[in-house]
Write a protein that holds these residues in place. Structure first.
Motif, PDB file in Angstrom:
ATOM      1  N   TYR A  44      -9.833   5.253  -5.327  1.00  0.00           N
ATOM      2  CA  TYR A  44      -9.843   3.947  -5.973  1.00  0.00           C
ATOM      3  C   TYR A  44      -8.568   3.822  -6.815  1.00  0.00           C
ATOM      4  O   TYR A  44      -8.298   4.657  -7.677  1.00  0.00           O
ATOM      5  CB  TYR A  44     -11.069   3.799  -6.872  1.00  0.00           C
ATOM      6  N   GLY A  45      -7.772   2.783  -6.533  1.00  0.00           N
ATOM      7  CA  GLY A  45      -6.525   2.577  -7.270  1.00  0.00           C
ATOM      8  C   GLY A  45      -5.277   2.802  -6.444  1.00  0.00           C
ATOM      9  O   GLY A  45      -4.164   2.680  -6.940  1.00  0.00           O
ATOM     10  N   LYS A  46      -5.458   3.101  -5.148  1.00  0.00           N
ATOM     11  CA  LYS A  46      -4.290   3.457  -4.331  1.00  0.00           C
ATOM     12  C   LYS A  46      -3.359   2.287  -4.070  1.00  0.00           C
ATOM     13  O   LYS A  46      -2.165   2.467  -3.839  1.00  0.00           O
ATOM     14  CB  LYS A  46      -4.738   4.073  -3.003  1.00  0.00           C
ATOM     15  N   LEU A  47      -3.864   1.047  -4.093  1.00  0.00           N
ATOM     16  CA  LEU A  47      -3.005  -0.120  -3.866  1.00  0.00           C
ATOM     17  C   LEU A  47      -2.152  -0.415  -5.088  1.00  0.00           C
ATOM     18  O   LEU A  47      -0.952  -0.659  -4.979  1.00  0.00           O
ATOM     19  CB  LEU A  47      -3.853  -1.339  -3.505  1.00  0.00           C
ATOM     20  N   SER A  48      -2.751  -0.393  -6.258  1.00  0.00           N
ATOM     21  CA  SER A  48      -2.039  -0.736  -7.497  1.00  0.00           C
ATOM     22  C   SER A  48      -1.331   0.457  -8.113  1.00  0.00           C
ATOM     23  O   SER A  48      -0.586   0.305  -9.085  1.00  0.00           O
ATOM     24  CB  SER A  48      -3.022  -1.329  -8.507  1.00  0.00           C
ATOM     25  N   GLY A  49      -1.583   1.658  -7.561  1.00  0.00           N
ATOM     26  CA  GLY A  49      -0.942   2.853  -8.099  1.00  0.00           C
ATOM     27  C   GLY A  49      -1.581   3.360  -9.376  1.00  0.00           C
ATOM     28  O   GLY A  49      -0.984   4.148 -10.115  1.00  0.00           O
ATOM     29  N   LEU A 104       0.824  -1.209   0.000  1.00  0.00           N
ATOM     30  CA  LEU A 104       0.000   0.000   0.000  1.00  0.00           C
ATOM     31  C   LEU A 104       0.861   1.262   0.000  1.00  0.00           C
ATOM     32  O   LEU A 104       0.547   2.229  -0.689  1.00  0.00           O
ATOM     33  CB  LEU A 104      -0.925  -0.012   1.219  1.00  0.00           C
ATOM     34  N   SER A 105       1.957   1.241   0.757  1.00  0.00           N
ATOM     35  CA  SER A 105       2.860   2.399   0.798  1.00  0.00           C
ATOM     36  C   SER A 105       4.036   2.250  -0.157  1.00  0.00           C
ATOM     37  O   SER A 105       4.701   3.228  -0.497  1.00  0.00           O
ATOM     38  CB  SER A 105       3.391   2.595   2.221  1.00  0.00           C
ATOM     39  N   VAL A 133      -7.227  -3.064   5.911  1.00  0.00           N
ATOM     40  CA  VAL A 133      -5.961  -3.776   6.102  1.00  0.00           C
ATOM     41  C   VAL A 133      -4.831  -2.807   6.413  1.00  0.00           C
ATOM     42  O   VAL A 133      -4.698  -1.763   5.761  1.00  0.00           O
ATOM     43  CB  VAL A 133      -5.601  -4.600   4.837  1.00  0.00           C
ATOM     44  N   LYS A 134      -3.994  -3.160   7.384  1.00  0.00           N
ATOM     45  CA  LYS A 134      -2.856  -2.317   7.741  1.00  0.00           C
ATOM     46  C   LYS A 134      -1.657  -2.581   6.835  1.00  0.00           C
ATOM     47  O   LYS A 134      -0.986  -1.642   6.401  1.00  0.00           O
ATOM     48  CB  LYS A 134      -2.474  -2.554   9.213  1.00  0.00           C
ATOM     49  N   TYR A 135      -1.384  -3.864   6.554  1.00  0.00           N
ATOM     50  CA  TYR A 135      -0.235  -4.223   5.707  1.00  0.00           C
ATOM     51  C   TYR A 135      -0.692  -5.155   4.593  1.00  0.00           C
ATOM     52  O   TYR A 135      -1.226  -6.234   4.862  1.00  0.00           O
ATOM     53  CB  TYR A 135       0.852  -4.926   6.534  1.00  0.00           C
TER      54      TYR A 135
END
Length: 493
Positions: free
Chosen positions: A171-176, A15-16, A272-274
Motif C-alpha cells: 500500500y503506497g506504491k503509486l504515491s511512493g 507507478l514506475s 492498471v498497466k500505466y
C-alpha cells in the motif's frame, strides 16, 4: 490506418516513475479510464486542464489507429467534503443549501460540465458512467473484499483494512509513501472511531438519519465510499486489468492508491498497466482558490466578465495556451500568458489559411517528410505538445517565406503539409479556427464601435427598446456587450 505500427510511443508511468514504451494489453486496442468531476458546482478551469490533457491523449491514440474505449465517470454520490470518511456529502450539502433534490444539483452541474467541455471542443468519452448507477457493482466488490479478509464491518459501515492488506501487498506504491511513515505521522484513534487503524478507509458508510443519499445494503442503509466507485466502473467496462488510468496529480493519494488496493484485494491482480497524471493549473502564480478570490471559471474567460483578465478569450485560444505546456508540468494562467497565446494561436490559424492559397513550384525548400516525423516524435515522447507546437510554428515560418517568394514548394508537398497540419492542429491538439479579435484587424472593431455608439445614443434618448434590441441581436450572434465604468466593451463567445 494503423499508424501505431510504425511509431514507438513512450509514456510516463507514475507507478514506475519512468518513461516506458507503450504496449497495450491487447494489440490495437486501448482501455483508458479517467476520474471525472464531482458535480456539485461549476467545473473548475483546473479540472478542465486535466480533462483536456486526456482528451488530447485520446485524440492521438485514435489518430494512430488504436480502437480506444475511453471511460470518464461522473461522481454523483459518496464524495465527502474533506475527501476522507467524514463530513457531509458534497452534493447533498449543496442540495440542502439550495433546498432542492440532490439529483437536481447533479443535473445542473453535469449540464454545465458538458457545455463547457463542448466549447473547448472535447470529444465525448466512449462511456460516461455515474456512481449512483453502479451501487450494485460496488456492493459486490465490498462482499469480495470482505470474503478475502481485507475489510471489516463496524456499526453498519465497512472499512478496508490497510494493515492486513499490506502484509501481502504494498500500500503506497503509486504515491511512493511508506505505510510505516504514514502510521508514525497520524493521530491515535479515539474511543468514538470505528476504524481499527487511522489508515483504513471506508468502502461503505452507514447513513445517519439526516443523510439524504442512501441505499440498502447487507450492512444496512448507507452509501459507498468515494474510492470504490472508480474501481467498480473501471473494471466493469475495461476488465480486471486495463491499459491506462488517468487523473489529476492531486488524486494520486489517497484516491488512486485506494483504487489499487481495492482491485488487488478483490481481484488478486493490479488493475492498471500505466498510470498517467496531469499537473495543476495556477492563477497569477498562486493556487486557485474560491475562498481567496484567486479563481476564475471558463465562462468568465469566454465572456470577459471577471476582474482578473483584461479581455475575453476564445475557447480555442485558451486550449492552445494549455497545450503549450506539457501535461505533467504546472501551468500558470495570467493575462499576459493568454495574450501571448492568443497571438500565437492567430498566427497559427493565419499560417494555415495562407497555406491553402500558396502557389506551387517544381521544387521544395522545406523537407516536409523530415518535419512531419518530428511532429510524430514529439507526440511519441509522452505527448509532448510544447515541442509539437514549436514544430508547427517552424512550418508557419516556411509558409510565410513561400508566400513572400523566398522559398518554393511542390504541389505534392503542399498537400502533405496541409494534411499534416490539419491532423495535428485540429485532430490531435483539438483546436478550432474560431473568430477572434486580432490586434491587426480593425474591421470588426469599427463595426462594433458604430453599434455601441448607436446603442448609447438610444439610451441617452431613453429609447430603451432600440437599445435592448441592439444588445439582444448581438447576443444572439454570440457577441456579448459589457457595460463598465470606462464605457462599453464587447467579447465574442
Amino acid at each position: 490506418m494503423q499508424l501505431y505500427k510504425n511509431q514507438t510511443l513512450k509514456v510516463h508511468n507514475s507507478l514506475s516513475g519512468k518513461k516506458e514504451v507503450f504496449q497495450p494489453i491487447n494489440e490495437g486496442h486501448i482501455g483508458m479510464y479517467v476520474c471525472g468531476p464531482t458535480v456539485y458546482s461549476n467545473v473548475h478551469l483546473g479540472n478542465c486542464r486535466t480533462f483536456m490533457s486526456f482528451d488530447m491523449i485520446f485524440r492521438y491514440f485514435k489518430h494512430l489507429g488504436f480502437k480506444v474505449r475511453y471511460v470518464r465517470n461522473i461522481t454523483d454520490a459518496g464524495h465527502l467534503e474533506n475527501d476522507a470518511d467524514d463530513g457531509e456529502d458534497k452534493i447533498a450539502k449543496k442540495a440542502k443549501l439550495e433546498q432542492i433534490e440532490p439529483m437536481e444539483v447533479v443535473q445542473r452541474y453535469t449540464v454545465d460540465f458538458h457545455n463547457t467541455l463542448q466549447k473547448f471542443n472535447f470529444l465525448p468519452p466512449s462511456i460516461e458512467p455515474t456512481a449512483t448507477g453502479h451501487i450494485i457493482e460496488q456492493i459486490e466488490i465490498i462482499k469480495e473484499i470482505l470474503e478475502k479478509g481485507y475489510a471489516y464491518e463496524a456499526n453498519g459501515s465497512v472499512y478496508f483494512d490497510v494493515l492486513k492488506f499490506n502484509e501481502s501487498n504494498e500500500y503506497g506504491k503509486l504515491s511512493g509513501r511508506k505505510l510505516e511513515d504514514m502510521i508514525a505521522n497520524t493521530r491515535e484513534l479515539t474511543a468514538q472511531d470505528e476504524k481499527r487503524n487511522p489508515q483504513d478507509f471506508a468502502l461503505w458508510k452507514k447513513a445517519e438519519p439526516q443523510h439524504i443519499m442512501r441505499w440498502p445494503s447487507p450492512w444496512g442503509d448507507g452509501f459507498p465510499g468515494w474510492h470504490l466507485e472508480c474501481t467498480a466502473m473501471s473494471t466493469k467496462y475495461l476488465g480486471e486489468a486495463f491499459d491506462i488510468h488517468g487523473g489529476g496529480m492531486d488524486l494520486k493519494f489517497p484516491h488512486h492508491e485506494c483504487e489499487i488496493a481495492q482491485a488487488e484485494a478483490s481481484k488478486g491482480k493490479s488493475p492498471v498497466k500505466y498510470w498517467l497524471h496531469a499537473n495543476m493549473l495556477t492563477l497569477n502564480g498562486k493556487k486557485m482558490s474560491k475562498s481567496t478570490g484567486n479563481n476564475i471559471y471558463p465562462s468568465e474567460i469566454f465572456t470577459g466578465e471577471n476582474d482578473i483578465l483584461s479581455k475575453a478569450y476564445a475557447p480555442s485560444a485558451v486550449r492552445f495556451f494549455m497545450m503549450q505546456a506539457h501535461y505533467t508540468s504546472i501551468l500558470d494562467l495570467s493575462d499576459d500568458a493568454l495574450l501571448a497565446s492568443e497571438k500565437g494561436y492567430n498566427r497559427l490559424m493565419d499560417g494555415m489559411e495562407n497555406l491553402k492559397n500558396l502557389s506551387t513550384g517544381t521544387k521544395s525548400d522545406f523537407d516536409i517528410n523530415t518535419w512531419r516525423q518530428k511532429c510524430y516524435d514529439a507526440m511519441n515522447d509522452d505527448f509532448n505538445t510544447p515541442i509539437l507546437i514549436a514544430h508547427l510554428f517552424d512550418a508557419v515560418k516556411h509558409i510565410n517565406l513561400i508566400k513572400e517568394g523566398k522559398e518554393s514548394i511542390t504541389e505534392e508537398d503542399k498537400t502533405l503539409l496541409l494534411n499534416t497540419l490539419n491532423t495535428f492542429v485540429y485532430d490531435v491538439i483539438g483546436l478550432e479556427n474560431q473568430s477572434t479579435v486580432k490586434d491587426d484587424s480593425n474591421a470588426l472593431g469599427g463595426v462594433m464601435d458604430l453599434l455601441i455608439e448607436l446603442r448609447n445614443q438610444a439610451r441617452a434618448n431613453k429609447d430603451f427598446a432600440t437599445s435592448d434590441q441592439i444588445r439582444d441581436k448581438l447576443t444572439a450572434l454570440g457577441i456579448q456587450l459589457k457595460d463598465g465604468k470606462d464605457g462599453t466593451s464587447f467579447s465574442i463567445n
